[in-house]
Design an enzyme around this catalytic site. Structure first.
Site, PDB file in Angstrom:
ATOM      1  CG  HIS A 101      -1.700  -1.135   1.217  1.00 58.42           C
ATOM      2  ND1 HIS A 101      -2.914  -1.419   2.229  1.00 58.42           N
ATOM      3  CD2 HIS A 101      -2.803  -1.354  -0.043  1.00 58.42           C
ATOM      4  CE1 HIS A 101      -3.519  -2.652   1.916  1.00 58.42           C
ATOM      5  NE2 HIS A 101      -3.541  -2.207   0.606  1.00 58.42           N
ATOM      6  N   GLY A 160      -1.323  -8.735  12.080  1.00 56.05           N
ATOM      7  CA  GLY A 160      -1.991  -7.514  13.229  1.00 56.05           C
ATOM      8  C   GLY A 160      -2.714  -7.069  12.432  1.00 56.05           C
TER       9      GLY A 160
HETATM   10  C1  BJW Z   1      -3.300  -6.139  16.178  1.00 59.77           C
HETATM   11  C2  BJW Z   1      -2.678  -5.745  17.560  1.00 59.77           C
HETATM   12  C3  BJW Z   1      -1.319  -6.495  18.493  1.00 59.77           C
HETATM   13  C4  BJW Z   1      -4.211  -4.246  17.269  1.00 59.77           C
HETATM   14  N1  BJW Z   1      -0.963  -7.564  18.082  1.00 59.77           N
HETATM   15  N2  BJW Z   1      -3.045  -7.394  16.500  1.00 59.77           N
HETATM   16  C5  BJW Z   1     -13.178  -7.217  -3.592  1.00 59.77           C
HETATM   17  C6  BJW Z   1     -14.572  -7.559  -2.805  1.00 59.77           C
HETATM   18  C7  BJW Z   1     -14.741  -6.072  -1.470  1.00 59.77           C
HETATM   19  C8  BJW Z   1     -14.099  -4.699  -1.921  1.00 59.77           C
HETATM   20  C9  BJW Z   1     -13.642  -4.570  -2.494  1.00 59.77           C
HETATM   21  C10 BJW Z   1     -12.108  -5.754  -3.495  1.00 59.77           C
HETATM   22  N3  BJW Z   1     -11.488  -6.079  -3.920  1.00 59.77           N
HETATM   23  C11 BJW Z   1     -11.289  -4.849  -4.077  1.00 59.77           C
HETATM   24  C12 BJW Z   1     -12.017  -4.059  -3.628  1.00 59.77           C
HETATM   25  C13 BJW Z   1     -12.052  -2.983  -2.999  1.00 59.77           C
HETATM   26  C14 BJW Z   1     -10.402  -1.871  -2.119  1.00 59.77           C
HETATM   27  C15 BJW Z   1     -11.681  -3.084  -0.931  1.00 59.77           C
HETATM   28  O1  BJW Z   1     -10.766  -3.920  -0.507  1.00 59.77           O
HETATM   29  N4  BJW Z   1     -12.428  -2.328   0.299  1.00 59.77           N
HETATM   30  C16 BJW Z   1     -13.061  -3.114   1.709  1.00 59.77           C
HETATM   31  C17 BJW Z   1     -12.166  -2.226   2.446  1.00 59.77           C
HETATM   32  C18 BJW Z   1     -14.140  -3.408   1.625  1.00 59.77           C
HETATM   33  N5  BJW Z   1      -9.667  -2.256  -1.937  1.00 59.77           N
HETATM   34  C19 BJW Z   1      -9.168  -1.381  -3.205  1.00 59.77           C
HETATM   35  O2  BJW Z   1      -9.328  -0.117  -3.406  1.00 59.77           O
HETATM   36  C20 BJW Z   1      -8.077  -1.913  -3.330  1.00 59.77           C
HETATM   37  N6  BJW Z   1      -7.770  -1.922  -4.764  1.00 59.77           N
HETATM   38  C21 BJW Z   1      -8.124  -2.375  -5.928  1.00 59.77           C
HETATM   39  O3  BJW Z   1      -8.868  -3.568  -6.027  1.00 59.77           O
HETATM   40  O4  BJW Z   1      -7.287  -1.704  -7.254  1.00 59.77           O
HETATM   41  C22 BJW Z   1      -8.543  -2.496  -8.006  1.00 59.77           C
HETATM   42  C23 BJW Z   1      -7.236  -1.679  -9.630  1.00 59.77           C
HETATM   43  C24 BJW Z   1      -7.044  -3.061 -10.292  1.00 59.77           C
HETATM   44  C25 BJW Z   1      -6.485  -1.753 -11.264  1.00 59.77           C
HETATM   45  C26 BJW Z   1      -6.923  -1.067 -11.522  1.00 59.77           C
HETATM   46  C27 BJW Z   1      -7.256  -0.351 -11.180  1.00 59.77           C
HETATM   47  C28 BJW Z   1      -7.741  -0.800  -9.698  1.00 59.77           C
HETATM   48  C29 BJW Z   1      -6.641  -0.759  -2.496  1.00 59.77           C
HETATM   49  C30 BJW Z   1      -6.752  -0.327  -1.497  1.00 59.77           C
HETATM   50  C31 BJW Z   1      -5.658   0.117  -0.597  1.00 59.77           C
HETATM   51  C32 BJW Z   1      -6.010  -0.026   0.880  1.00 59.77           C
HETATM   52  N7  BJW Z   1      -5.564   1.322   1.051  1.00 59.77           N
HETATM   53  C33 BJW Z   1      -5.137   0.944   3.001  1.00 59.77           C
HETATM   54  C34 BJW Z   1      -5.013   3.564   2.863  1.00 59.77           C
HETATM   55  C35 BJW Z   1      -3.210   3.063   2.104  1.00 59.77           C
HETATM   56  C36 BJW Z   1      -2.886   4.465   2.552  1.00 59.77           C
HETATM   57  C37 BJW Z   1      -2.818   4.897   4.616  1.00 59.77           C
HETATM   58  O5  BJW Z   1      -2.106   4.153   4.969  1.00 59.77           O
HETATM   59  O6  BJW Z   1      -3.574   5.926   4.306  1.00 59.77           O
HETATM   60  O7  BJW Z   1      -4.582   0.829   3.379  1.00 59.77           O
HETATM   61  S1  BJW Z   1      -6.891   0.682   3.732  1.00 59.77           S
HETATM   62  C38 BJW Z   1      -6.345   0.684   5.273  1.00 59.77           C
HETATM   63  O8  BJW Z   1      -6.011  -0.321   5.061  1.00 59.77           O
HETATM   64  C39 BJW Z   1      -4.663   0.668   4.802  1.00 59.77           C
HETATM   65  C40 BJW Z   1      -4.501  -0.504   5.816  1.00 59.77           C
HETATM   66  O9  BJW Z   1      -3.267  -1.490   4.832  1.00 59.77           O
HETATM   67  C41 BJW Z   1      -5.627  -1.370   5.248  1.00 59.77           C
HETATM   68  C42 BJW Z   1      -6.326  -2.662   5.558  1.00 59.77           C
HETATM   69  O10 BJW Z   1      -5.924  -2.542   7.446  1.00 59.77           O
HETATM   70  P1  BJW Z   1      -4.978  -3.417   8.402  1.00 59.77           P
HETATM   71  O11 BJW Z   1      -3.539  -3.137   8.085  1.00 59.77           O
HETATM   72  O12 BJW Z   1      -5.316  -4.896   8.324  1.00 59.77           O
HETATM   73  O13 BJW Z   1      -5.597  -2.606   9.738  1.00 59.77           O
HETATM   74  P2  BJW Z   1      -7.189  -2.555  10.584  1.00 59.77           P
HETATM   75  O14 BJW Z   1      -7.392  -1.911  11.129  1.00 59.77           O
HETATM   76  O15 BJW Z   1      -7.900  -3.473   9.625  1.00 59.77           O
HETATM   77  O16 BJW Z   1      -6.695  -4.018  10.830  1.00 59.77           O
HETATM   78  C43 BJW Z   1      -5.300  -3.902  12.344  1.00 59.77           C
HETATM   79  C44 BJW Z   1      -5.845  -5.733  12.925  1.00 59.77           C
HETATM   80  O17 BJW Z   1      -4.532  -5.595  14.303  1.00 59.77           O
HETATM   81  C45 BJW Z   1      -7.248  -5.903  13.955  1.00 59.77           C
HETATM   82  O18 BJW Z   1      -7.288  -7.255  13.252  1.00 59.77           O
HETATM   83  C46 BJW Z   1      -6.571  -6.114  15.199  1.00 59.77           C
HETATM   84  O19 BJW Z   1      -6.849  -6.084  15.755  1.00 59.77           O
HETATM   85  C47 BJW Z   1      -5.157  -5.763  15.068  1.00 59.77           C
HETATM   86  N8  BJW Z   1      -4.575  -5.571  16.071  1.00 59.77           N
HETATM   87  N9  BJW Z   1      -3.113  -4.604  17.582  1.00 59.77           N
HETATM   88  C48 BJW Z   1      -1.330  -8.197  17.340  1.00 59.77           C
HETATM   89  N10 BJW Z   1      -0.699  -5.100  19.309  1.00 59.77           N
END
Ligand code: BJW
Ligand code: ZN
Length: 255
Positions: free
Chosen positions: A119, A195
């Protein structure tokens, strides 16, 4: 830590290991996660309102200010025991592929090499018009209020608007990193998912790919996720405690 002799031996014998991390791995460094109820970055605002190209088009100063605030958080943070354990794992297995969804550089600062950032990077903005990279001054001191509006700089080559170097919703992941990540997930013996809520696609599909390839899959999380029933083993607890324990259980001489 009770791992089971079979899994310990599988880890000891593993040649290709993937570690796939999300915001939870940096939580103990003080970087807020995205979706956690108490401390999530977006608990008071709509993610889609800030992490999309449309939001940047609509209100670039709001989005740029938010990312500068977050960059200051990252600059003020240090790698934690989880980052260090993952870096130490590199010396234990023949081939380790580290894949992260995080935009911070804490894995690198802990000593991990060749991290696949799916990302993007918060510290590597680029021009939204000509895509040339733009160097930023050191991050300002972090403030607790979520940042203020700040107009993004202009590109020194073409005058275009500089944007954060991250992957927003609706944008493609970097092609090379994604290809390498998919190949690693399909070809590994052991896959550690650490995480992450695993709700963002296509990144979440990597764990599914490892399960389909019959890798041993280990999830480390403080909470349940939808993957709980699908992985080989769930290790419930903070990554900064669990990962050092895991290393010590598999390689007792780990210091
Ligand atoms: C602990 C802890 C501790 C806490 N120890 N654990 C299929 C189905 C539905 C939707 C889609 C699909 N395919 C694509 C989509 C759309 C979309 C998507 O996924 N939407 C869903 C939300 C529904 N995806 C996209 O749009 C992606 N692009 C795409 O598919 O493009 C297609 C394309 C192809 C060709 C040309 C053009 C387009 C892009 C996704 C980009 C995501 N970006 C973000 C923002 C990045 C910038 C920023 O930082 O601001 O990335 S969103 C955000 O979520 C960020 C993260 O990397 C990502 C994941 O989050 P993460 O890391 O899992 O965090 P949390 O908070 O969710 O979870 C934390 C976890 O840690 C929890 O479980 C806690 O319990 C745990 N935890 N403390 C261990 N100490
Ligand atoms: Zn430009």
């Amino acid at each position: 830590m009770q791992l089971g002799a079979d899994l310990v031996s599988r880890l000891q014998r593993a040649r290709r290991v993937v570690v796939f991390t999300g915001a939870g791995v940096s939580a103990e460094s003080g970087i807020p996660t995205f979706r956690d109820r108490q401390s999530g970055l977006w608990c008071n605002c709509d993610a889609q309102a800030l992490a999309t190209p449309e939001a940047f088009e609509r209100d670039a100063a709001l989005v740029w200010g938010w990312y500068e605030w977050r960059r200051s958080f990252v600059a003020a943070s240090e790698p934690n025991a989880a980052h260090r354990a993952i870096a130490a794992l590199q010396g234990r297995v023949a081939q380790l592929t580290l894949i992260t969804q995080n935009v911070d550089d804490l894995h690198e600062r802990a000593g991990s090499a060749a991290v696949l950032h799916l990302h993007g990077h918060i510290g590597r903005p680029y021009c939204s018009a000509c895509r040339s990279e733009h160097a930023l001054p050191p991050a300002a001191t972090s403030t607790s209020d979520g940042g203020g509006r700040l107009p993004p700089p202009r590109c020194s080559r073409c005058g275009g608007r500089v944007r954060p170097g991250v992957v927003w919703f609706g944008e493609a992941l970097p092609a090379l990193e994604w290809e390498q990540a998919v190949a690693a997930a399909r070809g590994c013996d052991v896959f550690l998912c650490v995480g992450t809520s695993s709700v963002v696609e296509p990144a979440a599909g990597l764990t599914r790919a490892a399960i389909a390839a019959a890798a041993a899959t280990i999830q480390v999380n403080i909470e349940r996720t939808w993957l709980d029933e699908l992985v080989t083993l769930n290790l419930r607890g903070p990554a900064g405690t669990i990962l050092p324990e895991l290393l010590a259980a598999v390689w007792p001489d780990t210091r």
